[in-house]
Write an enzyme that holds these catalytic residues in place. Sequence first.
Site, short mmCIF file in Angstrom:
data_model
loop_
_atom_site.label_atom_id
_atom_site.label_comp_id
_atom_site.label_asym_id
_atom_site.label_seq_id
_atom_site.Cartn_x
_atom_site.Cartn_y
_atom_site.Cartn_z
CE LYS A 38 -8.81 -3.58 -4.37
NZ LYS A 38 -9.31 -4.61 -3.50
NE ARG A 82 -6.21 -3.91 1.64
CZ ARG A 82 -5.96 -4.34 0.41
NH1 ARG A 82 -5.27 -3.61 -0.44
NH2 ARG A 82 -6.39 -5.52 0.03
NE ARG A 95 -7.64 -13.96 -6.62
CZ ARG A 95 -7.56 -12.72 -6.16
NH1 ARG A 95 -8.06 -11.71 -6.83
NH2 ARG A 95 -6.99 -12.50 -5.00
NE ARG A 132 -3.60 -12.83 -3.85
CZ ARG A 132 -4.16 -11.64 -3.84
NH1 ARG A 132 -4.36 -11.00 -4.98
NH2 ARG A 132 -4.51 -11.06 -2.73
NE ARG A 146 -7.41 -11.43 0.83
CZ ARG A 146 -7.50 -12.06 -0.34
NH1 ARG A 146 -7.53 -13.37 -0.38
NH2 ARG A 146 -7.54 -11.37 -1.46
P1 ADP Z 1 -7.04 -8.06 -2.18
O1 ADP Z 1 -7.36 -9.08 -3.22
O2 ADP Z 1 -7.28 -8.54 -0.77
O3 ADP Z 1 -7.62 -6.71 -2.47
P2 ADP Z 1 -4.27 -7.12 -2.54
O4 ADP Z 1 -3.52 -7.85 -3.58
O5 ADP Z 1 -4.67 -5.71 -2.80
O6 ADP Z 1 -5.49 -8.04 -2.20
O7 ADP Z 1 -3.44 -7.17 -1.17
C1 ADP Z 1 -2.97 -8.37 -0.61
C2 ADP Z 1 -2.47 -8.14 0.82
O8 ADP Z 1 -1.43 -7.15 0.83
C3 ADP Z 1 -3.51 -7.60 1.81
O9 ADP Z 1 -4.30 -8.63 2.39
C4 ADP Z 1 -2.60 -6.92 2.84
O10 ADP Z 1 -2.00 -7.83 3.72
C5 ADP Z 1 -1.51 -6.32 1.98
N1 ADP Z 1 -1.81 -4.92 1.58
C6 ADP Z 1 -2.02 -4.47 0.30
N2 ADP Z 1 -2.27 -3.15 0.30
C7 ADP Z 1 -2.22 -2.73 1.59
C8 ADP Z 1 -2.41 -1.48 2.25
N3 ADP Z 1 -2.71 -0.36 1.57
N4 ADP Z 1 -2.28 -1.44 3.60
C9 ADP Z 1 -1.99 -2.54 4.31
N5 ADP Z 1 -1.81 -3.75 3.76
C10 ADP Z 1 -1.92 -3.87 2.42
#
Ligand code: ADP
Length: 214
Positions: free
Chosen positions: A13, A88, A127, A160, A171
């Site tokens: 994404k 989300r 990663r 990360r 996750r």
């Molecule tokens: P991923 O690789 O899991 O898609 P992101 O970088 O988008 O990771 O997000 C990392 C973390 O940030 C998520 O696991 C969550 O804890 C938090 N997070 C990001 N966006 C949201 C959201 N829209 N609602 C709730 N938590 C979020």
Amino acid sequence: MNLVFLGPPGSGKGTQALRVAKELNLIHISTGDLLREAVKNQTELGQQAEEFMKSGNLVPDELIVKLIEEKISNGDKGNGIILDGFPRTIPQAESLKKMFEQNQEHLDSAVLLEVSDDEVVKRLLGRWYCPKCNAGYNYPSNRPQQEGLCDNDGQELLRRPDDEEAVVKNRLDVYKKQTQPIEEFYRQESILREIKGEQQPDTVFQDILAAVKD
Ligand code: ADP
């Protein structure tokens, strides 16, 4: 044009959202990046979000909705926005719909990158990223030239904290329980665009462009 990017962690994404934003002159808004920055700077939001993120759980809806509201109302909007990592949950999707309506705007497409669980786990465990320029690497498909060092600036690569195996599994579960229902939400609005995320990155990119221009 306003777009949402959906897909499990590791579906590509972030990478694709950045490329599409550049190509179509859209503003890229990644909640994950905004939250990681807030944690790094230990802002009030960062302190509230840190524990949820470390364990792979979602940050509470009210915090995220407030963050997005601020971004959408204050920021430069260019030709439109790409939301990467938001919404989300169903309540977040409903809040977003209201925000657009209040601004007399609407969402054009929700792009879903489909990737199997096995592939997600493989990608996240392999990663690495550069803390200086944010370049991403993946073992074994996209290794740096020198083991453990960034090709651009020689910085030591990091992982990360939420890419550890136990957190990755959580996750994925969280995605299935809390985020996947959004696919149906957008399918019913006839704006869900399903893209095969396990193809070559360039092919995925071309498929997304074709789907959102439809
Ligand atoms: P991923 O690789 O899991 O898609 P992101 O970088 O988008 O990771 O997000 C990392 C973390 O940030 C998520 O696991 C969550 O804890 C938090 N997070 C990001 N966006 C949201 C959201 N829209 N609602 C709730 N938590 C979020």
